[in-house]
Design an enzyme around this catalytic site. Structure first.
Site, mmCIF file in Angstrom:
data_model
loop_
_atom_site.group_PDB
_atom_site.id
_atom_site.type_symbol
_atom_site.label_atom_id
_atom_site.label_comp_id
_atom_site.label_asym_id
_atom_site.label_seq_id
_atom_site.Cartn_x
_atom_site.Cartn_y
_atom_site.Cartn_z
ATOM 1 N N TYR A 1 7.304 -10.161 6.775
ATOM 2 C CA TYR A 1 7.085 -8.718 6.931
ATOM 3 C C TYR A 1 7.703 -8.259 8.246
ATOM 4 C CZ TYR A 1 3.645 -8.300 3.143
ATOM 5 O OH TYR A 1 3.021 -8.269 1.920
ATOM 6 N N ASP B 1 0.823 -1.211 0.000
ATOM 7 C CA ASP B 1 0.000 0.000 0.000
ATOM 8 C C ASP B 1 0.859 1.264 0.000
ATOM 9 O OD1 ASP B 1 -2.381 -1.423 0.076
ATOM 10 O OD2 ASP B 1 -2.426 -1.486 2.267
#
EC number: 5.4.99.12
Length: 258
Positions: free
Chosen positions: A111, A53
């Site tokens: 992540y 994003d």
């Protein structure tokens, strides 16, 4: 056509995300523009393993693309790297089989999420770590994060209204480290896939647990209830990093499956 796989990194601060969007600057658009120059003005479409994003960073994003002829991979990497904008780095390029697909081939993602818990906050980290101004007890979060490991339905940790039907994912490893010299919490999650905003929602929940506003058992409650309303707020995207992607044909893949 010859297919290439590339590992890329980027500073997401000035991007509206990875995927191409109208009237927005994106990672995909910038790399495709550079590839077009290297391909005699002919369009080249890239595919990404993850669609980060706006504001989200990457050390180990993976892409693939096709070119009409075979090229020396280091010369291709160098040409891409030197002609892409300064906030994109082409780490590695390799030739792969025609049926390789960076998104659909079996892989494991890692992540990282950085949280600045300094009081006052560090303004130099404003684009690279999410600031959390409230006190936290790290041991509470370390205990709670254990409940995220395993195969679960993560409906309660995804964005409301997502169109993905199967929300079952496996997290192989989840941990928290604290760099005292920088006042940084480092959350790390490794799994076979993550839902939209899942990592950011898990971090937001863990921070609330660390602050004492949710019990340690809240993770189990959310997983069992599959209710997003029971989780904490979505942490801001600027602290999120796509750290690494490992594919099934790589030696270290099996280490995470044990």
């Amino acid at each position: 056509m010859t297919r290439y796989k590339a590992q890329i990194s980027y500073d997401g601060s000035a991007f509206s995300g990875f995927q191409r969007q109208p009237n927005c600057r994106t990672v995909q658009e910038e790399i495709e523009r550079t590839l077009k120059r290297l391909n005699s003005g002919n369009d080249v479409i890239i595919h990404g393993a993850g669609r980060t994003d706006a504001g989200v960073h990457a050390y180990g994003q993976v892409i693939h693309f096709d070119l009409p002829q075979a090229r020396d991979v280091e010369k291709l990497r160098f040409g891409l790297d030197t002609q892409c904008p300064d906030d994109i780095d082409i780490v590695k390029v390799e030739q792969v089989s025609d049926d390789f697909h960076c998104r659909y081939d079996k892989h494991i993602k890692t992540y990282e999420f950085l949280v600045d818990i300094g009081r006052p906050k560090n303004p130099m980290m404003r684009n690279y770590a999410t600031h959390y101004p409230y006190p936290v007890i790290i041991e509470l979060m370390k205990e709670a994060i254990k409940d995220l490991v395993g195969t679960h339905d993560f409906t309660g940790f995804t964005a409301s209204g997502t169109s993905v039907e199967n929300k079952v994912r496996t997290i192989f490893d989840a941990k928290i480290q604290f760099e005292a010299s920088k006042n940084l919490l480092i959350f790390t999650f490794t799994g076979n896939g993550f839902l939209y905003k899942q990592v950011r929602n898990m971090v937001g929940t863990l921070l609330k647990i660390g602050n004492g506003r949710m019990p340690i058992s809240q993770i189990k409650t959310i997983l069992q209830a599959k209710n997003r309303d029971l989780a904490g707020p979505t942490a801001a995207g600027n602290g999120l990093y796509l750290k690494e992607i490992i594919y099934e044909d790589e030696e270290c893949f099996s280490n995470f499956r044990k």
